[in-house]
Structure formats: structure tokens, C-alpha cells
Design an enzyme around this catalytic site. Structure first.
Site, short mmCIF file in Angstrom:
data_model
loop_
_atom_site.label_atom_id
_atom_site.label_comp_id
_atom_site.label_asym_id
_atom_site.label_seq_id
_atom_site.Cartn_x
_atom_site.Cartn_y
_atom_site.Cartn_z
N SER A 157 0.81 -1.22 0.00
CA SER A 157 0.00 0.00 0.00
C SER A 157 0.84 1.27 0.00
O SER A 157 0.71 2.13 0.87
CB SER A 157 -0.95 -0.02 1.20
OG SER A 157 -1.75 -1.17 1.14
N ARG A 172 7.68 6.30 -3.97
CA ARG A 172 8.14 6.94 -2.73
C ARG A 172 7.49 6.22 -1.55
O ARG A 172 6.40 5.71 -1.65
CB ARG A 172 7.79 8.42 -2.70
CG ARG A 172 6.30 8.71 -2.75
CD ARG A 172 5.99 10.20 -2.79
NE ARG A 172 4.56 10.45 -2.90
CZ ARG A 172 3.89 10.45 -4.03
NH1 ARG A 172 4.51 10.22 -5.17
NH2 ARG A 172 2.59 10.69 -4.04
N ASP A 210 -3.96 -1.47 -1.30
CA ASP A 210 -5.09 -1.85 -0.45
C ASP A 210 -6.38 -1.17 -0.88
O ASP A 210 -7.47 -1.74 -0.77
CB ASP A 210 -4.80 -1.56 1.02
CG ASP A 210 -4.48 -0.10 1.30
OD1 ASP A 210 -4.28 0.67 0.35
OD2 ASP A 210 -4.40 0.26 2.49
#
Length: 622
Positions: A157, A172, A210
Site C-alpha cells: 500500500s 516513494r 489496499d
């Protein structure tokens, strides 16, 4: 019978009737600072839409990535089978075995494992080895020893760019993670290698977010679910978009009417009014300037916002005068769960809140001070709910959705007091009474069941021969990339530059090769390969195989590799990995090449190896 006298109406909990004027002034200042009214909210929605569209177009400098997930359409009612799902969230790793039974039904077996704090800021391999160890333990606990093999969906996620359903390059870190050597790397081969080290046959067949999983799982159970949102440690949204409205995919050859799930990663939304406290939290975070929206609404930060305010007011002599705030001076020492407890304190004298400050922070608070803190908690929680609802409204308004269910998951949505009611009020402020037609409801298990359903969808799509990636690569591409990796290994390692290899190819023949610092003068691999040609004209129309994204900026002041390749007139660049931000904060090499009409392809299966070589880990000469 004597008449019953009228009872006085009860006072609201935390009444301000006896609050001193100076505290009331501070409360009014905070209300002005943190309140977002209906008109401001509507403007945020319109700005949000503009940023979503920039991401779908792939405009230069866009903030919200709007990542195509390669999940094409929702799960069907007749999907079936057993699947593993790994959920790597901000705090725990959850391993699930899900049996999809069809018609909205499923069976779930799961276990949770903690992510040690030291792994969130350490090296890459220990983190992924820990995840693989959790998988091994789960299988050992629930299955007999043997070569168990089933499709695995990995819920990762964090913002990833994906050219295929089973690949994902981390853009990132978010949620407080800052693990070395993962940004710019495809996490799937790294994870598969860790599984192999545990002696497992299982391999990742789908990498998902997610939020995307929440969208698919919620729609499987409730077909009215058209948007999924996460309001937890972080924040995000996902929804189905047609290829027609994803301009950056128009060249891929998909049917315009095809649906594809978009992982918004909307925590990066930048156009929202921030307080000086929000700016301070951003400055002190591991990634200043990134995820500004998330830092205002997500569970990781709400308590910290309140702490910053309290510490500031104490420093100005307006709270807790003469008291020691050392325990509260520690960043993130005031957790969001504590803020939630403050809001739910049922006592008129706020004695539960008083106990929290005495026992946790050694602070003796007066009732007026506690009332200010209580109001601060309400303001921060309300702002979070209203901004979260603004994101939902932006997707609905952009898509022309007037009635739908929105599947919401995450600890803030589930546990923070009044979050749902405040979000519903925000939708009414934006859309009027029509806002009641957009219902934010509890979602299904996206990171577990959603990952399994997506694995089932991928399995079905592959069986039907449908495209599950941005492109196909052939054996020739792999062969030439391996030769580029061989060149990279010839580089002499230095700690101020990468070790990169390059191969120039035309008509299936190698024209030239190069590696970092092969020629004098701090030369780059692409530069060396071009320089060794008899004539620069030979490179016109050639394909460049390079182990790392061509540089867009040379700190030395020399010409960038991008400018050299453009001058040479190459037609295609194939890279193994994007340039990590070790030396240049944001390399835009691939982006500049594409803008110039050069095809840029990516072979993520080589990313981990290319990164290891680039950073001097393997196969280097002295």
C-alpha cells in the site's frame, strides 16, 4: 397529583459557560484556523478534480499519480478458488488464505504479525525477509509440510508505478517508512527472492494497493460500491475509469470503453489551505513537500497536529504555565488514539482527559485548559472528515456520479468519533440534499479478500488471453538487457555515482557498448557507448538498453544522457530501473524522452539486480 415541574435542559458536555475570556479567545483563533466552511470546501473539490485530471493525462509536474493498476473491471459472481494474500500496511503484516466461493461469498483464514520499528527505517532485505518469514510461519501453522503452491496477491500500500499486474516500482515511501534501496525498484522480484530464500514455491501473481483491493472486494459484495477510500494511517482512493478518460494510456491499444481501476494516491493533493502547524509537520517529516494532504487528514498525523498546537501555546505562555512539557515535546508522543479518547470523554469536568495528561505526560491541567484541548480535538477531527469527504466528492463530480455507495476502510473511519457523521455533513455542504445519495459505508476486506479476488481476475484474464500489462517484451529485449548488466558490472565503483551499463542495438546487432567511467572524465554509460561509435549517425533509429534511466541532469555540469540520446536520434530506450533519488532528487529522463517522441520501455524484472550493481553491491571490478 402535583404537577411535575419543568426540568432544566442538560448542558452540552464541555460547556464553555465558565471558560475564562483568554481561553475563549484562543479557542476562537483555533476555530478560525481549522474550520473549512462550505464555500471553501467546494473550491477544494474543484481544485481536486483538476489535479485528478492532470494525473490521468500524465501532465508534467502533476502531483496525484492516478496510477493504472491493470485491474480491468470488477470480479464476476462466479469467481472461485483458493488464494493467498499478503497485506503490508503501516503497522502490521497480515497473511490470509481466502477461498472464493462465488456470488459474493468467501471464507477467510488470517494471522497478523507486527512490523518492528527498526525495519521501517533500515535496509531493504531485512524488511522483505521478515515478510517472507511471516508467510512461511502462516503456512507452517495451517498446512502440512509440502510444496504448497497457490496464487498470491501482495497488497503493497505505497505509491508504485505499474506496467504490469505483477510488477510495481515504488515511487516513494509513505506512512512513516523510509527503507533504503527500494524507491525506484520493482518490489515483486525482491519479494519473490525473499520467498525463495524461505524455501517456498509460492510467487507473487498480483501486486495491488489496499485501496484497489477494497474497491474490488466491496463491489463483489455490494455492486453499488463504485469508489473505495482508505482513512487510516494513510489515506487514498480508488475507482474504475474508462480508458477513454485516461489519456496517458491512449497509445496502448486498449478499447476506449474498457474499465481499469485507478489507484489515485490522493495523499499528494497539494491545493489545500494549510496551517503553520501543518507546514511544520511536513518540514519535520521524512519526506518534506510530499503527501501534504495526507499529513492533514490521516491517522498518523492527527495527534501530532494537536501536539504541535499545545506545545506552541505552552511556549507562548498560554497553556500549562510553569509546567514541564518534556514528555509532550517528543514528536508523535500524542497519538491519534488519545485524541479520540479526548473527544469521547463523557464527563462534564473532563476528568478522563485530565487523567490522560497527568498519567501520560505529567501535566496538571485546569478545566478551561482541558476544554480548549477538547475543542482542539473536535476541530482537527472535523477538518479531517471534511477534507476526506471533499476527495470523495471530487471523484463523484468528475465521473457524474449522483448516487452510489463508497466503501471506506481504515482506523480513522472505523474508530475516530463522529468521523462518519462529519463526512456526511460535508457531502451535504457540497451537493446539498443530493449529498445524502452518496453513502460512505464500511468496506469489505480489501487488502485480504480484495487481493484474492484480483488474483482470481488476473487468472481469468490470462486464461482468456487478455492483456494484463502495458506492453509485451520479447526474449531479445531480455538478452540485450543482460548484456547491459554485464557492462554495468565492469564499472569501477565510486561512492558519488552509479555503476550503469549500456548497449546500443540496431537491426538486432550490437553497435556499441559502454559502462560508467569507461572513458576518462566521469563519463556515463550511454555517453561512452555513443562516443565509441564511428559516427553518431549510426545511432539514428537505434534501441538503447540501459540498466538505469538516462540522466536528465548532470551535477557536474556536463551534458545529460537524455540530451545526448535526443541529439543522436535514437528511437527507443529500454531501462531496467528508474534513477533513485540518491544524487538527483527527481530524475525526469524517461519523461523527457517520451515527450520527445521516443519510446521508453521498462523491464522491471531486472530492476533489483540493476540497483544492486548500480550501488556497488555485486560483481564489480576494482
Amino acid at each position: 397529583m402535583a404537577p411535575v415541574s419543568a426540568r432544566k435542559p442538560p448542558r452540552r458536555k464541555g460547556s464553555m459557560a465558565h471558560v475564562p475570556d483568554n481561553i475563549l479567545e484562543h479557542i476562537k483563533d483555533l476555530e478560525q484556523l481549522f474550520t473549512i466552511g462550505p464555500e471553501a470546501l467546494k473550491k477544494i473539490v474543484d481544485d481536486f478534480i483538476g489535479e485528478l485530471e492532470k494525473g490521468l493525462r500524465g501532465d508534467e509536474g502533476h502531483d496525484i499519480p492516478m496510477i493504472p493498476t491493470w485491474v480491468q473491471g470488477y470480479a464476476k459472481a462466479d469467481e472461485s478458488g483458493s488464494y493467498l494474500a499478503i497485506d503490508m500496511g503501516g503497522t502490521n503484516i497480515r497473511v490470509c488464505e481466502i477461498t472464493i466461493e462465488g456470488n459474493g461469498k468467501y471464507d477467510l483464514l488470517q494471522a497478523k504479525y507486527r512490523i518492528p520499528e527498526k525495519l521501517k527505517h533500515g535496509e531493504r532485505d531485512p524488511l522483505f525477509d521478515h515478510i517472507a518469514t511471516c508467510v512461511k510461519k502462516f503456512l507452517d501453522d495451517h498446512h502440512e509440510v509440502g510444496d504448497l503452491d497457490m496464487p498470491l496477491g501482495f497488497t503493497f500500500s505505497y505509491p508504485c508505478s505499474q506496467d504490469a499486474i505483477d510488477h510495481g516500482v515504488l515511487q516513494r515511501w509513505t506512512k512513516g517508512f523510509d527503507v533504503n534501496d527500494v524507491e525506484g525498484v520493482d518490489v515483486v522480484p525482491v519479494f519473490n527472492k525473499a520467498l525463495e530464500k524461505q524455501g517456498l514455491k509460492i510467487r507473487c501473481s498480483a501486486l495491488i494497493n489496499d485501496t484497489t483491493g477494497t474497491l474490488i472486494a466491496s463491489n463483489y459484495v455490494d455492486p453499488e460500491m463504485q469508489i473505495a477510500v482508505i482513512f487510516g494511517t494513510g489515506c487514498n482512493a480508488a475507482y474504475m475509469e474508462t480508458i477513454e478518460h485516461i489519456p496517458k494510456l491512449h497509445s496502448r491499444g486498449f478499447e476506449p470503453s474498457l474499465q481499469m481501476a485507478i489507484n489515485c494516491e490522493w495523499g499528494a493533493f497539494p491545493l489545500v489551505p494549510r496551517t503553520n502547524y501543518d507546514a511544520l509537520i511536513d518540514e519535520q517529516s521524512p519526506r518534506p513537500g510530499q503527501q501534504k494532504f495526507e499529513k492533514m487528514i490521516a491517522g498518523l498525523y492527527l495527534g501530532e497536529i494537536a501536539r504541535q498546537v499545545i506545545v506552541d501555546y505552552h511556549g507562548r505562555g498560554q497553556l500549562f504555565q510553569g509546567q514541564n512539557l518534556d514528555k509532550l515535546s517528543e514528536p508523535y508522543s500524542l497519538e491519534t488514539a488519545v485524541l479520540s479518547d479526548i473527544e469521547t470523554d463523557p464527563n462534564e469536568n473532563l476528568i478522563d482527559t485530565q487523567d490522560i495528561f497527568e498519567k501520560k505526560f505529567g501535566i496538571a491541567a485546569t478545566l478551561p485548559e482541558l476544554q480548549l484541548i477538547r475543542r482542539l480535538a473536535e476541530l482537527i477531527g472535523t477538518r479531517s472528515a471534511r477534507l476526506s469527504a471533499a476527495g470523495v466528492a471530487a471523484i463523484c463530480k468528475k465521473k457524474g456520479i449522483r448516487k452510489c455507495h463508497v466503501g471506506a476502510d481504515g482506523s480513522v473511519y472505523a474508530k475516530y468519533p463522529h468521523f462518519r457523521e462529519r463526512g456526511a455533513q460535508a457531502l451535504r455542504d457540497i451537493f446539498g440534499k443530493d449529498g445524502d445519495e452518496i453513502k460512505i459505508l464500511p468496506a469489505e476486506d480489501g487488502s485480504g479478500v480484495g487481493a484474492a479476488l484480483i488474483s482470481a481476475v488476473v487468472k481469468r484474464m490470462q486464461k482468456e488471453g487478455k492483456q494484463v500489462s502495458a506492453k509485451g517484451t520479447d526474449k531479445t529485449d531480455h538478452d540485450f538487457m543482460r548484456k547491459a548488466l554485464e557492462q554495468a558490472r565492469r564499472s569501477t565503483y565510486v561512492d558519488s555515482a552509479y555503476c550503469v551499463g549500456c548497449v546500443l542495438v540496431a537491426n538486432g546487432q550490437i553497435l556499441s557498448t559502454g559502462y560508467s567511467r569507461e572513458l576518462p572524465g566521469n563519463t556515463h554509460a550511454e555517453q561512452c557507448a555513443l562516443h565509441k561509435l564511428d559516427s553518431i549517425e549510426a545511432a539514428r533509429g537505434a534501441t538503447v538498453y540501459t540498466t538505469m534511466e538516462p540522466c536528465s541532469l548532470r551535477l557536474s555540469g556536463n551534458a545529460s544522457c537524455v540530451s545526448r540520446l535526443l541529439q543522436a536520434g535514437v528511437a527507443r530506450v529500454v531501462q531496467a530501473v528508474s534513477e533513485p533519488p540518491d544524487f538527483v532528487e527527481a530524475c525526469t529522463g524517461a519523461e523527457q524522452l517520451r515527450e520527445a517522441g521516443i519510446t521508453v520501455d521498462f523491464l522491471p524484472e531486472f530492476a533489483a539486480e540493476a540497483t544492486d550493481i548500480a550501488r556497488g553491491r555485486v560483481g564489480l571490478c576494482s
